[in-house]
Design a protein around this motif. Sequence first.
Motif, PDB file in Angstrom:
ATOM      1  N   LYS A  33     -29.513   5.488  42.218  1.00 51.30           N
ATOM      2  CA  LYS A  33     -28.452   6.067  41.397  1.00 51.30           C
ATOM      3  C   LYS A  33     -27.100   5.696  41.990  1.00 51.30           C
ATOM      4  N   THR A  34     -26.139   5.461  41.145  1.00 51.11           N
ATOM      5  CA  THR A  34     -24.780   5.226  41.615  1.00 51.11           C
ATOM      6  C   THR A  34     -23.890   6.334  41.072  1.00 51.11           C
ATOM      7  N   TYR A  35     -22.924   6.724  41.879  1.00 44.42           N
ATOM      8  CA  TYR A  35     -22.031   7.803  41.503  1.00 44.42           C
ATOM      9  C   TYR A  35     -20.591   7.309  41.591  1.00 44.42           C
ATOM     10  N   PRO A  36     -19.770   7.598  40.592  1.00 47.21           N
ATOM     11  CA  PRO A  36     -18.358   7.230  40.704  1.00 47.21           C
ATOM     12  C   PRO A  36     -17.697   8.061  41.785  1.00 47.21           C
ATOM     13  N   ILE A  37     -16.744   7.487  42.515  1.00 51.23           N
ATOM     14  CA  ILE A  37     -16.104   8.218  43.607  1.00 51.23           C
ATOM     15  C   ILE A  37     -14.716   8.724  43.232  1.00 51.23           C
ATOM     16  N   ALA A  38     -14.151   8.207  42.168  1.00 50.53           N
ATOM     17  CA  ALA A  38     -12.822   8.664  41.765  1.00 50.53           C
ATOM     18  C   ALA A  38     -12.958   9.776  40.741  1.00 50.53           C
ATOM     19  N   ILE A  39     -11.982  10.650  40.727  1.00 52.64           N
ATOM     20  CA  ILE A  39     -11.987  11.752  39.778  1.00 52.64           C
ATOM     21  C   ILE A  39     -10.887  11.512  38.765  1.00 52.64           C
ATOM     22  N   GLY A  40     -11.232  11.615  37.511  1.00 55.28           N
ATOM     23  CA  GLY A  40     -10.297  11.259  36.444  1.00 55.28           C
ATOM     24  C   GLY A  40      -9.336  12.368  36.096  1.00 55.28           C
ATOM     25  N   THR A  41      -8.619  12.172  35.032  1.00 60.28           N
ATOM     26  CA  THR A  41      -7.614  13.143  34.614  1.00 60.28           C
ATOM     27  C   THR A  41      -8.176  14.055  33.535  1.00 60.28           C
ATOM     28  N   ALA A  42      -7.841  15.308  33.652  1.00 60.43           N
ATOM     29  CA  ALA A  42      -8.069  16.319  32.617  1.00 60.43           C
ATOM     30  C   ALA A  42      -9.521  16.737  32.434  1.00 60.43           C
ATOM     31  N   VAL A  43     -10.473  15.830  32.556  1.00 60.85           N
ATOM     32  CA  VAL A  43     -11.865  16.223  32.355  1.00 60.85           C
ATOM     33  C   VAL A  43     -12.678  15.810  33.567  1.00 60.85           C
ATOM     34  N   SER A  44     -13.778  16.509  33.784  1.00 58.52           N
ATOM     35  CA  SER A  44     -14.645  16.195  34.904  1.00 58.52           C
ATOM     36  C   SER A  44     -15.511  14.992  34.571  1.00 58.52           C
ATOM     37  N   ILE A  45     -15.584  14.034  35.507  1.00 60.89           N
ATOM     38  CA  ILE A  45     -16.452  12.887  35.278  1.00 60.89           C
ATOM     39  C   ILE A  45     -17.531  12.756  36.334  1.00 60.89           C
ATOM     40  N   THR A  46     -17.545  13.645  37.308  1.00 54.45           N
ATOM     41  CA  THR A  46     -18.638  13.650  38.280  1.00 54.45           C
ATOM     42  C   THR A  46     -19.064  15.084  38.504  1.00 54.45           C
ATOM     43  N   ASP A  47     -20.286  15.252  39.047  1.00 52.19           N
ATOM     44  CA  ASP A  47     -20.745  16.599  39.371  1.00 52.19           C
ATOM     45  C   ASP A  47     -19.853  17.234  40.420  1.00 52.19           C
ATOM     46  N   LYS A  48     -19.333  16.411  41.344  1.00 45.90           N
ATOM     47  CA  LYS A  48     -18.545  16.964  42.436  1.00 45.90           C
ATOM     48  C   LYS A  48     -17.140  17.339  41.993  1.00 45.90           C
ATOM     49  N   ASP A  49     -16.647  16.701  40.945  1.00 47.27           N
ATOM     50  CA  ASP A  49     -15.367  17.105  40.400  1.00 47.27           C
ATOM     51  C   ASP A  49     -15.540  18.462  39.748  1.00 47.27           C
ATOM     52  N   ILE A  50     -14.757  19.393  40.050  1.00 48.30           N
ATOM     53  CA  ILE A  50     -14.724  20.718  39.438  1.00 48.30           C
ATOM     54  C   ILE A  50     -16.106  21.190  38.965  1.00 48.30           C
ATOM     55  N   LYS A  51     -17.146  20.931  39.783  1.00 52.76           N
ATOM     56  CA  LYS A  51     -18.453  21.501  39.444  1.00 52.76           C
ATOM     57  C   LYS A  51     -18.397  23.008  39.638  1.00 52.76           C
ATOM     58  N   ASP A  52     -17.498  23.428  40.554  1.00 46.83           N
ATOM     59  CA  ASP A  52     -17.216  24.844  40.682  1.00 46.83           C
ATOM     60  C   ASP A  52     -15.997  25.105  39.794  1.00 46.83           C
ATOM     61  N   GLU A  53     -16.238  25.630  38.614  1.00 44.67           N
ATOM     62  CA  GLU A  53     -15.174  25.757  37.622  1.00 44.67           C
ATOM     63  C   GLU A  53     -14.063  26.696  38.047  1.00 44.67           C
ATOM     64  N   SER A  54     -14.302  27.477  39.079  1.00 42.50           N
ATOM     65  CA  SER A  54     -13.264  28.403  39.527  1.00 42.50           C
ATOM     66  C   SER A  54     -12.200  27.710  40.377  1.00 42.50           C
ATOM     67  N   LEU A  55     -12.399  26.435  40.745  1.00 44.49           N
ATOM     68  CA  LEU A  55     -11.442  25.758  41.616  1.00 44.49           C
ATOM     69  C   LEU A  55     -10.041  25.745  41.013  1.00 44.49           C
ATOM     70  N   THR A  56      -9.896  25.291  39.777  1.00 43.52           N
ATOM     71  CA  THR A  56      -8.569  25.229  39.172  1.00 43.52           C
ATOM     72  C   THR A  56      -7.980  26.627  39.013  1.00 43.52           C
ATOM     73  N   GLN A  57      -8.835  27.597  38.686  1.00 39.78           N
ATOM     74  CA  GLN A  57      -8.344  28.978  38.583  1.00 39.78           C
ATOM     75  C   GLN A  57      -7.808  29.463  39.929  1.00 39.78           C
ATOM     76  N   GLU A  58      -8.530  29.136  41.013  1.00 39.83           N
ATOM     77  CA  GLU A  58      -8.081  29.559  42.341  1.00 39.83           C
ATOM     78  C   GLU A  58      -6.792  28.858  42.737  1.00 39.83           C
ATOM     79  N   LEU A  59      -6.681  27.566  42.402  1.00 39.08           N
ATOM     80  CA  LEU A  59      -5.448  26.846  42.706  1.00 39.08           C
ATOM     81  C   LEU A  59      -4.277  27.407  41.902  1.00 39.08           C
ATOM     82  N   SER A  60      -4.542  27.820  40.661  1.00 43.15           N
ATOM     83  CA  SER A  60      -3.459  28.402  39.863  1.00 43.15           C
ATOM     84  C   SER A  60      -3.022  29.748  40.442  1.00 43.15           C
TER      85      SER A  60
END
Length: 202
Positions: A33-60
Amino acid sequence: MRRFKIFFIKMSFLGLTFQGCGTEVNKTLKTKKTYPIAIGTAVSITDKDIKDESLTQELSKIMVTHLNDINRLEATNFSKNLNYCQVTGLKDENTLGTLEKIIRKIEYKSCQNDNNIQNGDIIMKYDNIDEDGKFPHHLELEASNDYNFNNITLKEGATIECQNINYKEDKSIDSMIVIINGTVEYNSEVYELENHQEVIRF
């Protein structure tokens, strides 16, 4: 004839050997399996990107805490102050700039109040404010070295920007666009964020 049989047997074994290797290679290629390492804008494109949906809420929450501090000020005071935190620690603050654009450099030293624990250095810039230097509609926070806020760490150079900050009639925050860049550590996960953007409503 005997030489021919020996040659035939050797070739058969050689063929089986190559076939076995080929099968394993194909299995490996199919299951890798290959996984992208960059995280895109506005939407999640990997499991590791904002897989914990509370991250942006906590940052806000970080930004809301600082916005509330700004909005509680009687008026902007361009000076350098060293204050004790409500519970423990120190807060060293230097306010610069003009009423068009205010810059606050804040150093937290194990600063704890009833709701938050902060440690590290930040630079805040905000503008589009009222005549007292309050209620900004744009705020940017940069970690000038590692900055800890409760269980979140903004690594040096990480930024959170709030655009289009809207207020309700009672002057509480209604909504804002949050844009995150840089390295963020949260709940034992490290996120490399690049222009991650979300609309936060309250």
